[in-house]
Design a protein around this motif. Structure first.
Motif, PDB file in Angstrom:
ATOM      1  N   GLY A  77       0.826  -1.203   0.000  1.00 31.12           N
ATOM      2  CA  GLY A  77       0.000   0.000   0.000  1.00 31.12           C
ATOM      3  C   GLY A  77       0.857   1.249   0.000  1.00 31.12           C
ATOM      4  O   GLY A  77       1.943   1.273   0.579  1.00 31.12           O
ATOM      5  N   ARG A  78       0.342   2.305  -0.639  1.00 29.48           N
ATOM      6  CA  ARG A  78       1.052   3.579  -0.669  1.00 29.48           C
ATOM      7  C   ARG A  78       0.130   4.688  -0.215  1.00 29.48           C
ATOM      8  O   ARG A  78      -0.977   4.827  -0.733  1.00 29.48           O
ATOM      9  N   ALA A  79       0.600   5.469   0.757  1.00 28.40           N
ATOM     10  CA  ALA A  79      -0.153   6.617   1.245  1.00 28.40           C
ATOM     11  C   ALA A  79       0.615   7.889   0.945  1.00 28.40           C
ATOM     12  O   ALA A  79       1.837   7.924   1.047  1.00 28.40           O
ATOM     13  N   TYR A  80      -0.133   8.930   0.590  1.00 30.90           N
ATOM     14  CA  TYR A  80       0.489  10.220   0.314  1.00 30.90           C
ATOM     15  C   TYR A  80       1.075  10.828   1.572  1.00 30.90           C
ATOM     16  O   TYR A  80       2.024  11.583   1.531  1.00 30.90           O
ATOM     17  N   LYS A  81       0.510  10.445   2.727  1.00 26.95           N
ATOM     18  CA  LYS A  81       0.950  11.051   3.976  1.00 26.95           C
ATOM     19  C   LYS A  81       1.089  10.042   5.118  1.00 26.95           C
ATOM     20  O   LYS A  81       2.120   9.985   5.761  1.00 26.95           O
TER      21      LYS A  81
END
Length: 204
Positions: free
Chosen positions: A47-51
């Motif tokens: 998973g990738r989160a912007y923050k």
């Protein structure tokens, strides 16, 4: 990929198998939890989160808990850098605008409440963020089993390769806590401080 519950009433999410992977979001790339979430099996990865919270974001409420147990695997979450020139309004104590936190798991905490997480089994590994490569704790975290390993904290003011505990206080007294009675935390890396754990609250 999954948003569980509502801010006011919460919800229940149980994951015992299968694969959730490759989600992208501002926070909680794979799972955003506003309720009680139990992960006892399966794999959550990439998973990738912007923050905040590359794989999992747990909301700030004392009545809602994220539980990791059994054979659950949470790995390869990534909170990537953001630099807007404006500090986060949720975290006024964080002086840098590029604080990307909780590569695998982000436990939210602020002046309105604290999130809860219990890790009694499973594996959490290979997360990447500025603070808390694997886990960022802004509330209450109990570790009684499982393995947290190979987290990576890099960048401006990097801290806590595996676990970062924030410095929320009330009247000068820390209100965040980590209690570890079992399990393994190992092989973390930070290019500034706290290769495995960086703590600013209560750690026992």
């Amino acid at each position: 990929n999954i948003c569980s519950g509502t801010r006011s009433t919460g919800g229940i999410l149980n994951i015992s198998g299968g694969t959730i992977s490759g989600g992208k979001s501002y926070q909680g790339g794979n799972i955003g939890s506003r309720g009680n979430t139990t992960i006892s099996g399966g794999t959550i990865s990439g998973g990738r989160a912007y923050k905040r919270g590359g794989n999992i974001y747990q909301v700030n409420s004392a009545s809602r808990t994220l539980t990791i147990t059994g054979s659950a695997t949470i790995k390869g979450g990534y909170a990537r850098f953001k630099d807007t020139g404006t500090a986060s309004t949720d975290y006024p104590s964080e002086s840098s605008a590029n604080q990307t936190i909780g590569g695998n798991i982000f436990i939210h905490g602020d002046s309105t409440g604290k999130g809860n997480a219990v890790i009694s089994g499973g594996t959490i590994s290979g997360g990447y963020a500025n603070c808390g490569g694997n886990v960022y704790c802004g509330g209450t975290l109990l570790i009684s089993g499982g393995t947290i390993s190979g987290g990576n904290a890099q960048g401006s003011s990097a801290s806590g390769g595996n676990i970062y505990q924030t410095s929320l206080t009330s009247g000068g007294v820390p209100t965040t806590s980590i209690t570890m009675t079992g399990g393994t935390v190992k092989d973390g890396y930070s290019n500034a401080s706290g290769g495995n754990v960086q703590t600013h609250g209560n750690f026992t």
